[in-house]
Design a protein around this motif. Structure first.
Motif, PDB file in Angstrom:
ATOM      1  N   LYS A 122      47.541  37.279  40.695  1.00  0.00           N
ATOM      2  CA  LYS A 122      46.764  37.553  41.910  1.00  0.00           C
ATOM      3  C   LYS A 122      47.532  38.461  42.856  1.00  0.00           C
ATOM      4  O   LYS A 122      48.654  38.129  43.255  1.00  0.00           O
TER       5      LYS A 122
ATOM      6  N   ILE B  40      42.754  37.729  35.017  1.00  0.00           N
ATOM      7  CA  ILE B  40      42.949  36.629  34.059  1.00  0.00           C
ATOM      8  C   ILE B  40      43.172  37.312  32.707  1.00  0.00           C
ATOM      9  O   ILE B  40      42.254  37.952  32.180  1.00  0.00           O
TER      10      ILE B  40
ATOM     11  N   ASN C 286      33.796  40.455  36.845  1.00  0.00           N
ATOM     12  CA  ASN C 286      33.507  39.709  38.066  1.00  0.00           C
ATOM     13  C   ASN C 286      32.776  40.577  39.077  1.00  0.00           C
ATOM     14  O   ASN C 286      33.000  41.774  39.163  1.00  0.00           O
TER      15      ASN C 286
HETATM   16  P1  AMP Z   1      39.848  34.257  43.514  1.00  0.00           P
HETATM   17  O1  AMP Z   1      39.708  35.683  43.977  1.00  0.00           O
HETATM   18  O2  AMP Z   1      41.135  33.601  43.851  1.00  0.00           O
HETATM   19  O3  AMP Z   1      38.615  33.452  43.803  1.00  0.00           O
HETATM   20  O4  AMP Z   1      39.788  34.322  41.916  1.00  0.00           O
HETATM   21  C1  AMP Z   1      38.691  34.878  41.256  1.00  0.00           C
HETATM   22  C2  AMP Z   1      38.293  33.989  40.117  1.00  0.00           C
HETATM   23  O5  AMP Z   1      39.359  33.900  39.173  1.00  0.00           O
HETATM   24  C3  AMP Z   1      38.017  32.567  40.524  1.00  0.00           C
HETATM   25  O6  AMP Z   1      36.740  32.397  41.013  1.00  0.00           O
HETATM   26  C4  AMP Z   1      38.240  31.839  39.222  1.00  0.00           C
HETATM   27  O7  AMP Z   1      37.091  31.951  38.410  1.00  0.00           O
HETATM   28  C5  AMP Z   1      39.362  32.597  38.605  1.00  0.00           C
HETATM   29  N1  AMP Z   1      40.637  31.939  38.871  1.00  0.00           N
HETATM   30  C6  AMP Z   1      41.455  32.130  39.931  1.00  0.00           C
HETATM   31  N2  AMP Z   1      42.543  31.343  39.845  1.00  0.00           N
HETATM   32  C7  AMP Z   1      42.426  30.637  38.695  1.00  0.00           C
HETATM   33  C8  AMP Z   1      43.238  29.660  38.049  1.00  0.00           C
HETATM   34  N3  AMP Z   1      44.402  29.269  38.532  1.00  0.00           N
HETATM   35  N4  AMP Z   1      42.771  29.138  36.903  1.00  0.00           N
HETATM   36  C9  AMP Z   1      41.602  29.540  36.366  1.00  0.00           C
HETATM   37  N5  AMP Z   1      40.798  30.465  36.920  1.00  0.00           N
HETATM   38  C10 AMP Z   1      41.201  31.012  38.077  1.00  0.00           C
END
Ligand code: AMP
Ligand code: GLY
Length: 423
Positions: free
Chosen positions: A147, A159, A228
């Protein structure tokens, strides 16, 4: 009261629509707004980064309360600016320190660890510790989660299914600065396997209440496939978020979050959107956002019966303990109509027709503007269609039927919103 709402998405149309229903609202201004918000109030051409002009507008239009929709101005300190320049004006949205919960993934992870809030194990790296980052990746099992630390318009998470892709991603982010300043630091974390749910907290810094939860559909393709997006649809309530699960969310996550903010001297007045993973019945925080979600807002606001302006006043004016939230038990299903090509390249400016024929659903405009008296597409996500019904299937059917009736060139939408939680 006179209210200024900042933003221009489907979320802001839904907020404007709800504010307009309140007898407490006298004049509503939306900056910059879109084709939908102007049905609820007056759109004003103001740049969200131009705090000085926003502050002058607050004075000249005798604004009593400012509601900030998106995260960027919050992270840049718009709340601090208004508090200094326009004392006495109510502001819904955290100051720049509170907004770090979304503005820095590293800050958010440190906050969770120090407050014992369940989240994926992590390490963070910068260009100087790139080699350690590679070694750390080698010590993990796939899939790998990387991230970018800062704001990256929802695109900063990678991912990776294999080590090579993960190392390449780390190199791109840290050494090639693929997200500019946002990827000067990168958080690498444990992959959590489960189902996601979005939980929304309203707080005045002391008291808090939970708004209805929602499930977002992030990927572009049916059956959760492809890249996404900002969100292709939403459903509320979420059947697996039952009382047992939500009690764990409240005691292990929400309460410690509010206490943690207080401990750090952050007087948080606004919404906290907690992205959770349900891992075999146990909630883990994936991310914090310092605003309401989009398209979740378009699904949850139609379920709120109590006065929305009173809620906003409670948040900004420290009177949340006096507010009673009243929610209808019906399901809400929101389907996003998007421009063909989104989340990649897409064309804009196509006329939108058929919205006037929609009955039994609420329509929230997102990337839609007026041009020569016509409504035309102006963004990737164009319109949200929300239907509410005591039967989830009926709410889904209504949204799907109405999604079909609205027309614009190269329209795309997911037909499977709500299908996975139906039984
Ligand atoms: P975020 O921008 O942090 O919401 O991340 C985008 C998407 O990545 C999330 O909605 C999850 O589907 C996936 N994601 C983020 N962190 C994780 C994690 N530690 N394990 C699995 N999927 C994750
Ligand atoms: N729908 C996800 C978000 O608003 O970030």
């Amino acid at each position: 009261m006179n209210i200024l709402l900042l933003g221009s998405g489907g979320r802001e149309h839904a907020i404007a629509w709800k504010i307009k229903q309140s007898p407490l609202c006298k004049n509503l201004y939306i900056a910059p707004g879109n084709a939908g918000t102007q049905l609820c109030g007056k759109n004003v051409k103001l740049s969200l980064n131009d705090f000085e002009t926003i502050s002058s507008f607050i004075d000249s239009s005798a604004i009593d309360m400012v509601v900030i929709g998106p995260e960027e101005p919050l992270v840049k300190g718009i709340t601090n600016y208004i508090q200094n320049a326009n004392p006495g004006v109510l502001v819904v949205g955290p100051d720049s320190r509170g907004a770090q919960l979304e503005g820095s993934k590293e800050f958010a992870k440190e906050f969770m660890i120090s407050n014992n809030i369940p989240t994926a194990a992590y390490h963070s790296f910068d260009a100087g510790t790139y080699e350690e980052g590679v070694s750390f990746l080698r010590s993990l099992h796939p899939p790998y989660v990387l991230k970018a630390d800062g704001l990256a318009a929802g695109k900063g998470v990678l991912i990776a299914d294999n080590l090579e892709e993960a190392i390449n991603g780390l190199d791109q982010m840290l050494n090639k600065k693929s997200f500019g300043e946002a990827s000067q630091k990168v958080v690498i974390e444990e992959f959590l396997e489960g189902i996601e749910v979005s939980v929304f907290v309203a707080t005045d810094g002391k008291d808090w209440i939970l708004l209805p939860e929602a499930k977002d559909y992030k990927r572009i393709g049916q059956g959760d496939t492809g890249p996404n997006t900002g969100g292709m649809g939403a459903v509320s309530p979420v059947p697996f978020a039952d009382k047992v699960f939500m009690d764990k969310v409240k005691s292990r996550i929400v309460q410690p979050t509010i206490e943690g903010l207080t401990k750090q001297g952050i007087d948080y007045k606004g919404f906290i959107f907690i992205g959770l993973m349900n891992v075999q019945g146990e909630p883990y925080v994936i991310e914090y956002n310092v605003r309401l979600g989009d398209p979740e807002t378009e699904a949850i606001l139609p379920r709120i019966k109590s006065d929305f302006v009173s809620l906003l006043q409670g948040i900004a004016g420290n009177t949340l303990s006096k507010y009673t939230l009243d929610v209808i038990s019906d399901y809400a299903v929101t389907v996003m109509l998007v421009s063909g090509g989104y989340p990649g390249a897409y064309k804009k400016g196509y006329p939108i027709t058929g919205t006037e024929d929609i009955a039994e659903s609420d329509i929230f405009f997102a990337g839609a503007d007026n041009s020569d008296g016509k409504i035309v597409t102006s963004g990737g996500r164009v319109i949200a269609v929300t239907s509410t019904h005591s039967s989830l299937q009926k709410a889904r059917d209504l949204s799907m039927q109405n999604a079909q009736k609205i027309q614009f060139h190269h329209k795309n939408y997911r037909r499977d919103i709500g299908l996975d939680v139906q039984n």
